[in-house]
Design a protein around this motif. Structure first.
Motif, PDB file in Angstrom:
ATOM      1  N   LEU A 112       0.815   3.995  12.489  1.00 43.34           N
ATOM      2  CA  LEU A 112       0.301   5.164  11.764  1.00 43.34           C
ATOM      3  C   LEU A 112      -0.209   4.772  10.382  1.00 43.34           C
ATOM      4  O   LEU A 112      -1.280   5.185   9.955  1.00 43.34           O
ATOM      5  N   LYS A 113       0.604   3.978   9.719  1.00 38.56           N
ATOM      6  CA  LYS A 113       0.246   3.585   8.348  1.00 38.56           C
ATOM      7  C   LYS A 113      -1.074   2.808   8.338  1.00 38.56           C
ATOM      8  O   LYS A 113      -1.957   3.054   7.506  1.00 38.56           O
ATOM      9  N   LEU A 161      -6.562  -5.514   5.122  1.00 36.91           N
ATOM     10  CA  LEU A 161      -5.766  -4.303   5.357  1.00 36.91           C
ATOM     11  C   LEU A 161      -4.341  -4.687   5.748  1.00 36.91           C
ATOM     12  O   LEU A 161      -3.373  -4.151   5.219  1.00 36.91           O
ATOM     13  N   TYR A 162      -4.236  -5.655   6.649  1.00 35.62           N
ATOM     14  CA  TYR A 162      -2.901  -6.036   7.124  1.00 35.62           C
ATOM     15  C   TYR A 162      -2.065  -6.655   6.001  1.00 35.62           C
ATOM     16  O   TYR A 162      -0.868  -6.360   5.873  1.00 35.62           O
ATOM     17  N   ILE A 163      -2.704  -7.472   5.168  1.00 37.50           N
ATOM     18  CA  ILE A 163      -1.953  -8.106   4.060  1.00 37.50           C
ATOM     19  C   ILE A 163      -1.407  -7.015   3.126  1.00 37.50           C
ATOM     20  O   ILE A 163      -0.228  -7.013   2.771  1.00 37.50           O
ATOM     21  N   ASP A 164      -2.267  -6.070   2.772  1.00 38.23           N
ATOM     22  CA  ASP A 164      -1.809  -4.991   1.878  1.00 38.23           C
ATOM     23  C   ASP A 164      -0.753  -4.122   2.550  1.00 38.23           C
ATOM     24  O   ASP A 164       0.198  -3.666   1.917  1.00 38.23           O
ATOM     25  N   PHE A 165      -0.932  -3.918   3.846  1.00 38.03           N
ATOM     26  CA  PHE A 165       0.070  -3.133   4.581  1.00 38.03           C
ATOM     27  C   PHE A 165       1.435  -3.813   4.485  1.00 38.03           C
ATOM     28  O   PHE A 165       2.439  -3.173   4.190  1.00 38.03           O
ATOM     29  N   GLY A 209       3.030  -3.375   1.059  1.00 39.08           N
ATOM     30  CA  GLY A 209       3.488  -1.992   0.853  1.00 39.08           C
ATOM     31  C   GLY A 209       4.661  -1.646   1.733  1.00 39.08           C
ATOM     32  O   GLY A 209       5.598  -0.976   1.321  1.00 39.08           O
ATOM     33  N   TRP A 210       4.648  -2.111   2.964  1.00 38.74           N
ATOM     34  CA  TRP A 210       5.696  -1.781   3.937  1.00 38.74           C
ATOM     35  C   TRP A 210       7.045  -2.278   3.459  1.00 38.74           C
ATOM     36  O   TRP A 210       8.046  -1.578   3.509  1.00 38.74           O
ATOM     37  N   HIS A 211       7.057  -3.520   2.925  1.00 37.58           N
ATOM     38  CA  HIS A 211       8.333  -4.073   2.441  1.00 37.58           C
ATOM     39  C   HIS A 211       8.859  -3.265   1.265  1.00 37.58           C
ATOM     40  O   HIS A 211      10.031  -2.952   1.184  1.00 37.58           O
ATOM     41  N   ALA A 212       7.928  -2.922   0.351  1.00 39.16           N
ATOM     42  CA  ALA A 212       8.362  -2.180  -0.835  1.00 39.16           C
ATOM     43  C   ALA A 212       8.853  -0.785  -0.447  1.00 39.16           C
ATOM     44  O   ALA A 212       9.880  -0.313  -0.919  1.00 39.16           O
TER      45      ALA A 212
END
Ligand SMILES: Nc1ncnc2c1ncn2[C@@H]1O[C@H](COP(=O)(O)OP(=O)(O)OP(=O)(O)O)[C@@H](O)[C@H]1O
Ligand SMILES: [Mg+2]
Length: 262
Positions: free
Chosen positions: A226-227, A248-252, A255-258
């Motif tokens: 979804l994200k 996109l995947y790198i930024d995801f 963000g996902w970890h944070a």
């Protein structure tokens, strides 16, 4: 297959209409069955697999559920259970706490006494979401609820191991006391992603390849899918009608970890 039911929007990646639940028919039936049997158990599964989301779908119509959204410490648990007891106009609680403001004015120690006694007298189900290695104090309160009050406790954690369940681990040691929610399998995850793209009108020249890639990168996590679909609409991840999957995947990931550290 998708079914419709009204669910509250939960979690950081919610952006589809809130009445859309994809699959999970058996899992929701199992949750319902366990709750109506008044069993204590742990619901565990990876981050973004949909534990909180499904739980809300199932408990939203149950009147006797005391839901604690962040079971991080005894203070947080006691306070959110007290708020819920006030909201439900629990008979015992009423004589000590007239409203939410009264909950805020009480010390944790006195709230704890009121809550444990109210739960012992009532016929509730306690749900402790987002447990992360609860320490001895919270675990002993939980044990008191389960043993003396005979109140079923549903503990929600990312795993049934010590690092997530902490001192509660021995209380859910039997296989029957654990319910695992896995990510979607590949085919199911692809259909989920396609359905979300369709519902949200997401379009790109490389949409099938993008979906294929995020399904495998996410390992079938609905929250992660979804994200990333949400991010695919942002102009900086697009070029000439294509989604730029790698940035996109790198930024995801960053963000996902944070975002997913409770
Ligand atoms: N079966 C589903 N149908 C539709 N959307 C879903 C489904 N499962 C999960 N989602 C979506 O995925 C998002 C992430 O799910 P959720 O927050 O429940 O995961 P979680 O397992 O509780 O993660 P965490 O361990 O980080 O708390 C939800 O906000 C919801 O929008
Ligand atoms: Mg959750």
């Amino acid at each position: 297959m998708s079914i419709k039911g009204q669910c509250p929007p939960v979690g950081p990646a919610t952006f589809v209409s809130d009445d859309f639940v994809f699959g999970r028919i058996e899992e929701m039936a199992e949750l319902r069955q366990r709750l109506s049997a008044r069993e204590s158990f742990v619901l565990h599964g990876p981050s973004g697999s949909g534990k909180t989301f499904l739980l809300h779908c199932v408990i939203r119509n149950l009147p006797d559920v005391l839901y604690c959204p962040q079971a991080g410490s005894p203070q947080l648990v006691v306070q959110s259970l007290a708020f819920r007891l006030v909201e439900l106009r629990d008979r015992y609680t009423k004589s000590f706490l007239r409203n939410a403001q009264a909950v805020k004015m009480k010390s944790t120690i006195s709230l704890r006494g009121i809550v444990l006694e109210a739960v012992r007298r009532g016929k509730y189900i306690v749900v402790l979401d987002h447990l992360q290695g609860p320490a001895a104090a919270l675990s002993s309160d939980t044990r008191d609820l389960m043993l003396y009050g005979e109140t079923p406790v549903l503990a929600v954690a990312r795993s049934a191991h010590m690092e997530d369940l902490g001192f509660l681990t021995p209380m859910f040691s039997l296989r029957g006391e654990r319910m695992r929610l896995s990510n979607f399998a590949h085919v199911e995850a692809t259909r989920f992603a396609e359905e979300i793209a369709r519902r949200t009108g997401l379009w790109a020249n490389n949409l099938p390849e993008f979906i294929e890639r995020i399904v495998s990168l996410s390992q079938g996590s609905p929250g992660a899918i979804l994200k990333m679909l949400q991010m695919a609409r942002i102009p900086r991840y697009r070029l000439n009608g294509y989604v730029k999957t790698s940035p996109l995947y790198i930024d995801f990931r960053l963000g996902w970890h944070a975002q997913n550290a409770w």
